[in-house]
Each structure stands twice: as C-alpha cells, then as structure tokens.
Scaffold this motif. Structure first.
Motif, mmCIF file in Angstrom:
data_model
loop_
_atom_site.group_PDB
_atom_site.id
_atom_site.type_symbol
_atom_site.label_atom_id
_atom_site.label_comp_id
_atom_site.label_asym_id
_atom_site.label_seq_id
_atom_site.Cartn_x
_atom_site.Cartn_y
_atom_site.Cartn_z
ATOM 1 N N VAL A 1 0.846 -1.195 0.000
ATOM 2 C CA VAL A 1 0.000 0.000 0.000
ATOM 3 C C VAL A 1 0.881 1.244 0.000
ATOM 4 O O VAL A 1 1.681 1.455 0.917
ATOM 5 C CB VAL A 1 -0.933 0.011 1.230
ATOM 6 C CG1 VAL A 1 -1.713 1.327 1.303
ATOM 7 C CG2 VAL A 1 -1.884 -1.180 1.181
ATOM 8 N N THR A 2 0.746 2.071 -1.020
ATOM 9 C CA THR A 2 1.600 3.257 -1.156
ATOM 10 C C THR A 2 1.001 4.487 -0.476
ATOM 11 O O THR A 2 1.728 5.390 -0.076
ATOM 12 C CB THR A 2 1.828 3.577 -2.642
ATOM 13 O OG1 THR A 2 0.557 3.753 -3.295
ATOM 14 C CG2 THR A 2 2.586 2.441 -3.320
ATOM 15 N N LYS A 3 -0.325 4.520 -0.360
ATOM 16 C CA LYS A 3 -0.974 5.676 0.253
ATOM 17 C C LYS A 3 -2.316 5.243 0.825
ATOM 18 O O LYS A 3 -3.077 4.525 0.170
ATOM 19 C CB LYS A 3 -1.188 6.774 -0.789
ATOM 20 C CG LYS A 3 -1.652 8.127 -0.227
ATOM 21 C CD LYS A 3 -1.852 9.113 -1.373
ATOM 22 C CE LYS A 3 -2.069 10.536 -0.878
ATOM 23 N NZ LYS A 3 -0.826 11.167 -0.403
ATOM 24 N N TYR A 4 -2.585 5.686 2.046
ATOM 25 C CA TYR A 4 -3.865 5.407 2.694
ATOM 26 C C TYR A 4 -4.655 6.708 2.776
ATOM 27 O O TYR A 4 -4.217 7.673 3.405
ATOM 28 C CB TYR A 4 -3.650 4.820 4.087
ATOM 29 C CG TYR A 4 -4.926 4.659 4.884
ATOM 30 C CD1 TYR A 4 -5.830 3.643 4.582
ATOM 31 C CD2 TYR A 4 -5.236 5.528 5.934
ATOM 32 C CE1 TYR A 4 -7.010 3.497 5.300
ATOM 33 C CE2 TYR A 4 -6.408 5.375 6.668
ATOM 34 C CZ TYR A 4 -7.291 4.367 6.343
ATOM 35 O OH TYR A 4 -8.449 4.229 7.056
ATOM 36 N N VAL A 5 -5.815 6.725 2.123
ATOM 37 C CA VAL A 5 -6.672 7.902 2.102
ATOM 38 C C VAL A 5 -7.924 7.592 2.918
ATOM 39 O O VAL A 5 -8.700 6.695 2.561
ATOM 40 C CB VAL A 5 -7.063 8.296 0.664
ATOM 41 C CG1 VAL A 5 -7.908 9.562 0.670
ATOM 42 C CG2 VAL A 5 -5.819 8.478 -0.206
ATOM 43 N N ALA A 6 -8.116 8.311 4.003
ATOM 44 C CA ALA A 6 -9.246 8.093 4.896
ATOM 45 C C ALA A 6 -10.310 9.155 4.639
ATOM 46 O O ALA A 6 -10.052 10.345 4.811
ATOM 47 C CB ALA A 6 -8.795 8.147 6.346
ATOM 48 N N VAL A 7 -11.484 8.728 4.224
ATOM 49 C CA VAL A 7 -12.610 9.635 4.060
ATOM 50 C C VAL A 7 -13.461 9.525 5.318
ATOM 51 O O VAL A 7 -14.098 8.505 5.552
ATOM 52 C CB VAL A 7 -13.434 9.268 2.804
ATOM 53 C CG1 VAL A 7 -14.681 10.136 2.710
ATOM 54 C CG2 VAL A 7 -12.587 9.409 1.550
ATOM 55 N N GLU A 8 -13.440 10.567 6.128
ATOM 56 C CA GLU A 8 -14.163 10.550 7.397
ATOM 57 C C GLU A 8 -14.707 11.951 7.708
ATOM 58 O O GLU A 8 -13.948 12.844 8.116
ATOM 59 C CB GLU A 8 -13.253 10.074 8.528
ATOM 60 C CG GLU A 8 -13.911 10.055 9.905
ATOM 61 C CD GLU A 8 -15.285 9.398 9.885
ATOM 62 O OE1 GLU A 8 -16.288 10.108 10.069
ATOM 63 O OE2 GLU A 8 -15.350 8.170 9.657
ATOM 64 N N PRO A 9 -16.010 12.158 7.517
ATOM 65 C CA PRO A 9 -16.575 13.484 7.729
ATOM 66 C C PRO A 9 -16.642 13.915 9.189
ATOM 67 O O PRO A 9 -16.753 15.109 9.469
ATOM 68 C CB PRO A 9 -17.986 13.365 7.140
ATOM 69 C CG PRO A 9 -18.305 11.904 7.212
ATOM 70 C CD PRO A 9 -16.995 11.203 7.005
ATOM 71 N N ASN A 10 -16.561 12.970 10.117
ATOM 72 C CA ASN A 10 -16.642 13.301 11.540
ATOM 73 C C ASN A 10 -15.245 13.659 12.059
ATOM 74 O O ASN A 10 -14.450 12.792 12.394
ATOM 75 C CB ASN A 10 -17.232 12.141 12.330
ATOM 76 C CG ASN A 10 -17.621 12.538 13.743
ATOM 77 O OD1 ASN A 10 -17.037 13.435 14.338
ATOM 78 N ND2 ASN A 10 -18.626 11.870 14.281
ATOM 79 N N VAL A 11 -14.971 14.955 12.150
ATOM 80 C CA VAL A 11 -13.627 15.407 12.529
ATOM 81 C C VAL A 11 -13.273 15.022 13.960
ATOM 82 O O VAL A 11 -12.091 15.006 14.331
ATOM 83 C CB VAL A 11 -13.483 16.936 12.350
ATOM 84 C CG1 VAL A 11 -13.652 17.312 10.891
ATOM 85 C CG2 VAL A 11 -14.481 17.691 13.219
ATOM 86 N N HIS A 12 -14.266 14.694 14.775
ATOM 87 C CA HIS A 12 -13.998 14.308 16.156
ATOM 88 C C HIS A 12 -13.346 12.926 16.240
ATOM 89 O O HIS A 12 -12.869 12.533 17.313
ATOM 90 C CB HIS A 12 -15.290 14.327 16.968
ATOM 91 C CG HIS A 12 -15.962 15.668 16.970
ATOM 92 N ND1 HIS A 12 -15.490 16.734 17.697
ATOM 93 C CD2 HIS A 12 -17.043 16.125 16.284
ATOM 94 C CE1 HIS A 12 -16.259 17.790 17.494
ATOM 95 N NE2 HIS A 12 -17.209 17.447 16.644
ATOM 96 N N MET A 13 -13.321 12.214 15.137
ATOM 97 C CA MET A 13 -12.655 10.910 15.091
ATOM 98 C C MET A 13 -11.246 11.008 14.515
ATOM 99 O O MET A 13 -10.498 10.029 14.539
ATOM 100 C CB MET A 13 -13.480 9.922 14.261
ATOM 101 C CG MET A 13 -14.852 9.620 14.831
ATOM 102 S SD MET A 13 -15.636 8.245 13.961
ATOM 103 C CE MET A 13 -17.256 8.204 14.738
ATOM 104 N N HIS A 14 -10.872 12.160 14.024
ATOM 105 C CA HIS A 14 -9.611 12.270 13.295
ATOM 106 C C HIS A 14 -8.378 12.066 14.169
ATOM 107 O O HIS A 14 -7.372 11.517 13.699
ATOM 108 C CB HIS A 14 -9.530 13.623 12.591
ATOM 109 C CG HIS A 14 -10.398 13.719 11.392
ATOM 110 N ND1 HIS A 14 -10.346 14.779 10.496
ATOM 111 C CD2 HIS A 14 -11.353 12.884 10.907
ATOM 112 C CE1 HIS A 14 -11.235 14.599 9.536
ATOM 113 N NE2 HIS A 14 -11.855 13.454 9.768
#
Length: 261
Positions: free
Chosen positions: A96-109
């Motif tokens: 895996v060269t890049k992990y892109v996380a789509v997460e709209p809840n910024v409180h989980m970031h």
C-alpha cells in the motif's frame, strides 16, 4: 424470527444512547451555540458512541477483514467512513503506497491519525491523507488526489454504506470516477436480509437505530447496489456471506471483492 433475536438491538440502543448522551450534553454546556448546529451535535454524539462500539465492531469482523483486506488491498487505498482507522491494521504496508481516509466526523480524526501513525502512515511523507468530507463528495475527494484520474487502486467500505446519503448514486460515482480500471472494491457490510421475517424487523428498528447511530440503516441491500453498478470483471472475486452467521441475524453481513473492467 425468535423474539430474542428480534429484540437483541435494544441493549445496543440503550448503551449507545446513554454512552453518547452525557458527553454531548457536557459539550453543549461548554459551547451553547451548538444548540443551533444539529449536525455538529450528531457528530459529537456519534464520536462518543463509536468510542464504545468501534473496537468491538472491529473484533467481530476481524477474521473476515484479514481474509479480505490483507491479501488484496494495494496501491492507493481509499477507505470510506474510516472512523478510528481500524482498517489500517489489516493493510500490508509493503503493498500500500498511500492510505486515504474519508471521514466526515472530525472528532474521530485524532484517534484515526494515531492509528495510522502507529502503522507507519504519516501525512508528512505523503502516505496518509485524511479527508473531512463524505463519500458522496466526489469532486472534493478527487481534488486532493493525484491529477491522474481515476486515481484509486483499492476502494474499501467497512460498515459504511449503511449510513451514507444517496448510497446508490454515490457507489456508482465512486466506481466510475474514483476507481481505476483494474482497481477493486473490497466491502464488508451489514445488509438487508433475504428472509422476510428478518426484513420486517430490520425495517421496524431502522428509524430508531438511525437516530442513535448517525443515520445507520439496517435495511439497505448495499451488496446488490454495488453489484448492479456493472462493469466488473466476470469470474474475478465475488460476493459471499460471513462464515457461521445465523440467517435470522438482524445484522446480516455480505462480503465482496469486485474488480473494475
């Protein structure tokens, strides 16, 4: 359907509500203007609920995810509804060269970032990208990724399609605009049962369940929607069930790997 199976969600509803309510009230007490921001209140609530349930949900699907994600995920990986980043722990870093996380809840970031860092994915070296948008924000997702479009080799959805808005159009757009030809979608989702009695109870509980669990629906045939997008390589991958799962389970799962032609 047995009543104990039909009402098994009551405990989860109670614990989720109680676990998320008090921290949310405290947050509103400190910032009263949140009363005018219902979406933000929902996200604060869900972040605390997921603190309670995230690890357990991950553990319940560990065997499935080890067999689905670890041997197949490669290249640029886009994780829909990444939450606390549990998916990261199933990735083979050498592939895996890049992990892109789509997460709209910024409180989980914050927790997501810590999980990624512990696994060797970091924003500083370009191996980690966290996007604070939803899966349906295709133009936003593409704007952060390399100019070569479609840019993603592996699209992953783990217990996410149950809650995204406009799921059918979102799935179709992701497959068409984000996933490379030859790329793959890997998914593990709870879906609408094929049993009429279970369907009835899934539809019965969905309105209340969605309030407590951030719009999550028990009655979506997400696996069929993915399959119906079409344009998948025949004879490669497929869709299957979760081994050992009872047919009358309200959380009836389907697992899949489909490759884009």
């Amino acid at each position: 359907m047995r009543l104990d199976a039909a009402f098994g969600v009551v405990t989860d509803l109670r614990l989720g509500f109680v676990g998320g309510l008090w921290p949310t009230i405290i947050a509103i007490w400190h910032v009263p203007s949140l009363l005018f921001q219902p979406l933000e209140i929902s996200r604060i609530f869900m972040s605390h609920v997921w603190d309670l349930y995230g690890d357990g949900a991950d553990e319940a699907g560990r065997t499935v995810k080890k067999g689905l994600i670890t041997p197949y995920a490669y290249g640029v990986v886009l994780d829909l509804g990444a939450g606390h980043g549990h998916t990261i722990n199933y990735l083979d870093h050498s592939r895996v060269t890049k992990y892109v996380a789509v997460e709209p809840n910024v409180h989980m970031h914050a927790k997501l970032r810590r999980t990624a860092s512990a696994a060797g994915y970091n924003e500083d070296d370009g191996t980690l990208l966290i996007l604070p948008c939803g899966a349906g924000n295709i133009s936003t997702i593409l704007s952060y990724l390399p100019a070569l479009h479609p840019p993603v080799d592996t699209l992953i959805s783990v217990l996410t399609l149950c809650s995204i808005p406009s799921p059918q159009s979102t799935i179709s757009s992701l497959a068409a605009e984000v996933l490379k030809p030859g790329g793959q979608i890997l998914f593990y989702e709870h879906v609408l049962s094929e049993r009429e009695d279970v369907m009835w109870w899934q539809r019965f509980w969905t309105p209340l369940w969605g309030i407590v669990f951030d719009g999550c629906r028990l009655d979506r045939p997400s696996h069929r929607w993915i399959e119906d997008v079409g344009g998948w390589v025949q004879g490669e991958g497929g869709i299957w069930g979760k081994e050992g799962e009872a047919g009358e389970h309200l959380f009836w799962h389907r697992v899949g790997r489909l490759v884009k032609a």
